[in-house]
Design a protein around this motif. Structure first.
Motif, mmCIF file in Angstrom:
data_model
loop_
_atom_site.group_PDB
_atom_site.id
_atom_site.type_symbol
_atom_site.label_atom_id
_atom_site.label_comp_id
_atom_site.label_asym_id
_atom_site.label_seq_id
_atom_site.Cartn_x
_atom_site.Cartn_y
_atom_site.Cartn_z
ATOM 1 N N ALA A 72 -23.359 -43.685 19.344
ATOM 2 C CA ALA A 72 -24.251 -42.556 19.579
ATOM 3 C C ALA A 72 -23.458 -41.283 19.816
ATOM 4 O O ALA A 72 -23.789 -40.216 19.283
ATOM 5 N N LYS A 76 -33.802 -42.292 23.840
ATOM 6 C CA LYS A 76 -32.632 -41.546 23.369
ATOM 7 C C LYS A 76 -32.112 -40.616 24.458
ATOM 8 O O LYS A 76 -30.891 -40.430 24.609
ATOM 9 N N MET A 101 -32.935 -43.125 16.842
ATOM 10 C CA MET A 101 -32.529 -44.400 17.437
ATOM 11 C C MET A 101 -32.173 -45.402 16.339
ATOM 12 O O MET A 101 -31.236 -46.181 16.469
#
Length: 218
Positions: A13, A48, A27
């Motif tokens: 991420a 998120k 996501m």
């Protein structure tokens, strides 16, 4: 294995956010890049925003700790000009550190911060403020001690310019190389640190010169 998946999701991420921003990354994008499923993301982080919050908690804490450690050392310097230079280095150097170096932050994290700040997402804005505002205030206070009498607006604006130069040096180093026709390497972190510190040092010292001029003409 569960811990490995969780860490992989965090690292993936952070990489995607640093490249594409927060708004553009879903996501599903994170799960796919991490070779996991969306259910794993939801299980570990819930949303998120929570995922981003944990990235900041994980990476901002050591960066802030390293900055404050260096700041403490810098504030022991008697000469104000040299103390100011050391304070500025204390702020800049950890942002260029390797993200695997154990001393916080890293270039990828700083790029992510810059991109997310520019997007103006409210979740990201509040997370960034919570992670960094206290440390930033400590640096502004230390800088103010080096330029006594300087107006707050000058200190705040030039502190903001310092952060902006730091962001831009990490986001777009190729522009430096291009505009110099290859004579300057924008990816040279040591040179970037020196140039940012010297430019900011001159900027804050100019505030001190303004105070002296105002005092002499009063």
């Amino acid at each position: 294995m569960r811990g490995d998946v969780r860490q992989r999701l965090l690292e993936t991420a952070a990489t995607l956010f640093s490249r594409n921003g927060y708004n553009a990354v879903s996501m599903r994008d994170i799960a796919k890049a991490a070779d996991a499923n969306v259910g794993s993301l939801t299980y570990h982080f819930g949303s998120k925003a929570n995922l981003l919050r944990e990235i900041y908690e994980t990476r901002a804490a050591p960066m802030n700790a390293r900055r404050l450690e260096l700041l403490g050392e810098a504030r022991r310097i008697h000469d104000r000009s040299e103390r100011l230079r050391a304070i500025l280095r204390a702020y800049v150097v950890p942002a260029f550190s390797s993200s695997n170096g154990g001393d916080g932050g890293g270039a990828e994290f700083t790029r992510m911060r810059a991109i997310l700040s520019a997007e103006g997402n409210e979740d990201a804005r509040s997370i960034i403020a919570l992670a960094f505002d206290a440390t930033s205030r400590a640096f502004i206070e230390a800088i103010a001690e080096c330029v006594p009498g300087a107006a707050p607006e000058g200190l705040i604006w030039r502190s903001q310019f310092l952060l902006g130069s730091l962001y831009y040096a990490l986001i777009n180093p190729d522009r430096v190389s291009r505009l110099s026709d290859g004579q300057v390497n924008g990816h040279d972190h040591e040179q970037a640190i020196e140039q940012i510190v010297e430019a900011s040092h001159a900027s804050f010292l100019a505030l001190a010169a303004q105070v002296r001029t105002q005092t002499e003409t009063a």
